[in-house]
Write a protein that holds these residues in place. Structure first.
Motif, PDB file in Angstrom:
ATOM      1  N   ALA A  46     -40.015  46.509  -6.220  1.00  0.00           N
ATOM      2  CA  ALA A  46     -40.765  47.229  -5.183  1.00  0.00           C
ATOM      3  C   ALA A  46     -41.492  48.425  -5.783  1.00  0.00           C
ATOM      4  O   ALA A  46     -42.642  48.711  -5.415  1.00  0.00           O
ATOM      5  CB  ALA A  46     -39.815  47.684  -4.073  1.00  0.00           C
ATOM      6  N   ALA A  47     -40.846  49.124  -6.718  1.00  0.00           N
ATOM      7  CA  ALA A  47     -41.478  50.281  -7.351  1.00  0.00           C
ATOM      8  C   ALA A  47     -42.708  49.848  -8.146  1.00  0.00           C
ATOM      9  O   ALA A  47     -43.720  50.554  -8.188  1.00  0.00           O
ATOM     10  CB  ALA A  47     -40.481  50.994  -8.261  1.00  0.00           C
ATOM     11  N   GLY A  48     -42.632  48.674  -8.772  1.00  0.00           N
ATOM     12  CA  GLY A  48     -43.779  48.169  -9.519  1.00  0.00           C
ATOM     13  C   GLY A  48     -44.966  47.882  -8.617  1.00  0.00           C
ATOM     14  O   GLY A  48     -46.119  48.205  -8.951  1.00  0.00           O
ATOM     15  N   ILE A  49     -44.702  47.279  -7.460  1.00  0.00           N
ATOM     16  CA  ILE A  49     -45.783  46.997  -6.516  1.00  0.00           C
ATOM     17  C   ILE A  49     -46.330  48.299  -5.940  1.00  0.00           C
ATOM     18  O   ILE A  49     -47.537  48.465  -5.773  1.00  0.00           O
ATOM     19  CB  ILE A  49     -45.277  46.064  -5.396  1.00  0.00           C
ATOM     20  N   ALA A  50     -45.422  49.246  -5.646  1.00  0.00           N
ATOM     21  CA  ALA A  50     -45.862  50.545  -5.127  1.00  0.00           C
ATOM     22  C   ALA A  50     -46.764  51.251  -6.130  1.00  0.00           C
ATOM     23  O   ALA A  50     -47.749  51.905  -5.752  1.00  0.00           O
ATOM     24  CB  ALA A  50     -44.651  51.410  -4.791  1.00  0.00           C
ATOM     25  N   VAL A  54     -37.322  43.306  -1.243  1.00  0.00           N
ATOM     26  CA  VAL A  54     -38.492  43.939  -1.874  1.00  0.00           C
ATOM     27  C   VAL A  54     -39.536  44.251  -0.808  1.00  0.00           C
ATOM     28  O   VAL A  54     -40.038  45.375  -0.694  1.00  0.00           O
ATOM     29  CB  VAL A  54     -39.099  43.023  -2.954  1.00  0.00           C
ATOM     30  N   ILE A  55     -39.875  43.226  -0.002  1.00  0.00           N
ATOM     31  CA  ILE A  55     -40.888  43.416   1.040  1.00  0.00           C
ATOM     32  C   ILE A  55     -40.407  44.419   2.078  1.00  0.00           C
ATOM     33  O   ILE A  55     -41.168  45.278   2.536  1.00  0.00           O
ATOM     34  CB  ILE A  55     -41.236  42.070   1.706  1.00  0.00           C
ATOM     35  N   ALA A  56     -39.122  44.337   2.450  1.00  0.00           N
ATOM     36  CA  ALA A  56     -38.583  45.263   3.450  1.00  0.00           C
ATOM     37  C   ALA A  56     -38.654  46.705   2.950  1.00  0.00           C
ATOM     38  O   ALA A  56     -38.966  47.627   3.716  1.00  0.00           O
ATOM     39  CB  ALA A  56     -37.137  44.882   3.780  1.00  0.00           C
ATOM     40  N   THR A  57     -38.376  46.919   1.668  1.00  0.00           N
ATOM     41  CA  THR A  57     -38.434  48.267   1.094  1.00  0.00           C
ATOM     42  C   THR A  57     -39.853  48.822   1.159  1.00  0.00           C
ATOM     43  O   THR A  57     -40.071  49.986   1.538  1.00  0.00           O
ATOM     44  CB  THR A  57     -37.951  48.236  -0.366  1.00  0.00           C
ATOM     45  N   LEU A  58     -40.834  47.996   0.816  1.00  0.00           N
ATOM     46  CA  LEU A  58     -42.230  48.434   0.877  1.00  0.00           C
ATOM     47  C   LEU A  58     -42.660  48.732   2.310  1.00  0.00           C
ATOM     48  O   LEU A  58     -43.424  49.675   2.560  1.00  0.00           O
ATOM     49  CB  LEU A  58     -43.137  47.365   0.260  1.00  0.00           C
ATOM     50  N   ARG A  59     -42.148  47.945   3.244  1.00  0.00           N
ATOM     51  CA  ARG A  59     -42.490  48.180   4.653  1.00  0.00           C
ATOM     52  C   ARG A  59     -41.857  49.473   5.146  1.00  0.00           C
ATOM     53  O   ARG A  59     -42.478  50.228   5.896  1.00  0.00           O
ATOM     54  CB  ARG A  59     -42.041  46.998   5.513  1.00  0.00           C
ATOM     55  N   GLU A  60     -40.614  49.714   4.746  1.00  0.00           N
ATOM     56  CA  GLU A  60     -39.948  50.946   5.161  1.00  0.00           C
ATOM     57  C   GLU A  60     -40.678  52.182   4.631  1.00  0.00           C
ATOM     58  O   GLU A  60     -40.656  53.243   5.246  1.00  0.00           O
ATOM     59  CB  GLU A  60     -38.503  50.937   4.668  1.00  0.00           C
TER      60      GLU A  60
END
Length: 333
Positions: free
Chosen positions: A11-15, A49-55
């Motif tokens: 998730a950090a990489g996508i962020a 991963v997706i849930a973390t980015l959404r949060e």
């Protein structure tokens, strides 16, 4: 300190890609299936991963597209009332220079406040399934989207199966049954109209075909109303009750069976970024080698015929007409 969990690292990489502008607002982020393929992780990890980015407010679902980079909000600054200080002074609850304002909660991002009711829970579940597929939907994912503890969901639904039942019933309730009667319009016109209505529902909600079953059906009253409506359209021709039921279910099952392809197509397009036509273009060389072998002369003639128009909508319509042709002698004998 322990190692960073894989889902947080991914998730950090996508962020970071979003922060660098590599992924702009509206761009699709990797789907859960793509994350599984790229990183060798489990579905549960990809979902986190997706849930973390959404949060974090970085991504949002977009029906028919998937999960995309969210458009950042840019609220216009307002002048504080005199009693709360003049320019350069931040009053209570306001953000001054070098001071961040209050962080929006998940409920604020969803445009709602307070605890959700069952209707909102179900609508949110439908939105997730529309955007990313039924396989992504879980009680944990739904709770994260609603900004509530997972266990709190069970005040509204007893589990995933009942949630799916309510989702189906909500979708089937959204469209009124055709205002046609077999006595005025004929049985075939009536059955065609309902079949096309069901097809449009599957088109809008690609996950729905996966949820509908005719062997172990979820007893959604508004879905059952479709079967009753078709039976009424076919009634009055001397069919025994069991044959009448089988005829109605056969038509519905044909539409549903053809619609199963829709979610697979949507998922493939999200993962590859290619439409069906674009994907087929990438296969032309292999297709030419196979058809050029001379072993499939009839397929070769069909594929090279300029009149050929093949897509899932035409496939559905062709099959529907042939199915009704087959029912005609049974009903009109």
């Amino acid at each position: 300190m322990g190692a960073v969990p894989p889902y947080r690292r991914i998730a950090a990489g996508i962020a970071a890609r979003i922060a660098a502008g590599e992924l702009a607002p509206g761009d699709r982020v990797p789907s859960t299936r793509q994350l599984i393929a790229d990183h060798g992780i489990a579905m549960a990890t990809a979902t986190k991963v997706i849930a973390t980015l959404r949060e974090q407010g970085l991504v949002q679902p977009r029906p028919g597209v998937g999960t995309v980079v969210a458009t950042p909000a840019h609220p216009q600054p307002s002048l504080p009332p005199p009693s709360q200080g003049g320019p350069g002074q931040a009053g209570p609850g306001q953000a001054g220079p070098g001071r961040a304002g209050p962080k929006p909660t998940q409920s604020d991002r969803a445009g709602t406040a307070g605890p959700p009711d069952r209707e909102r829970v179900v609508r949110t579940a439908v939105a997730i399934a529309d955007a990313e597929g039924l396989g992504v939907l879980s009680m944990r994912r739904l709770a994260g989207e609603l900004g509530m503890p997972t266990m709190s969901l069970y005040r509204h639904v007893s589990g995933k199966e009942e949630l799916l039942l309510f989702m189906m019933d909500t979708v089937f309730a959204a469209d009124a049954l055709p205002e046609l009667s077999p006595g005025t319009h004929g049985w075939r016109t009536c059955v065609e109209a309902l079949a096309r209505l069901q097809w449009s529902m599957y088109r809008r909600h690609p996950w729905l075909a996966q949820a509908v079953s005719f062997t172990r059906p979820l007893l959604a009253p508004r879905a059952m109303a479709h079967t009753e409506w078709t039976m009424r359209a076919l009634d009055g021709h001397g069919l025994a009750p069991d044959v009448l039921f089988l005829a109605a279910v056969t038509v519905a099952n044909y539409i549903r069976g053809t619609a199963v392809n829709i979610e697979e197509e949507a998922q493939a397009e999200q993962e590859t970024g290619l439409t069906d036509a674009q994907w087929l273009d990438t296969q032309q060389h292999r297709l030419g080698d196979i058809l050029g072998s001379g072993r499939y002369p009839l397929m070769h003639r069909a594929v090279t015929d300029p009149a050929l128009e093949f897509d899932v909508d035409r496939l559905m319509e062709f099959g529907l007409q042939r199915l009704l042709d087959g029912l005609t002698p049974v009903l009109e004998s």
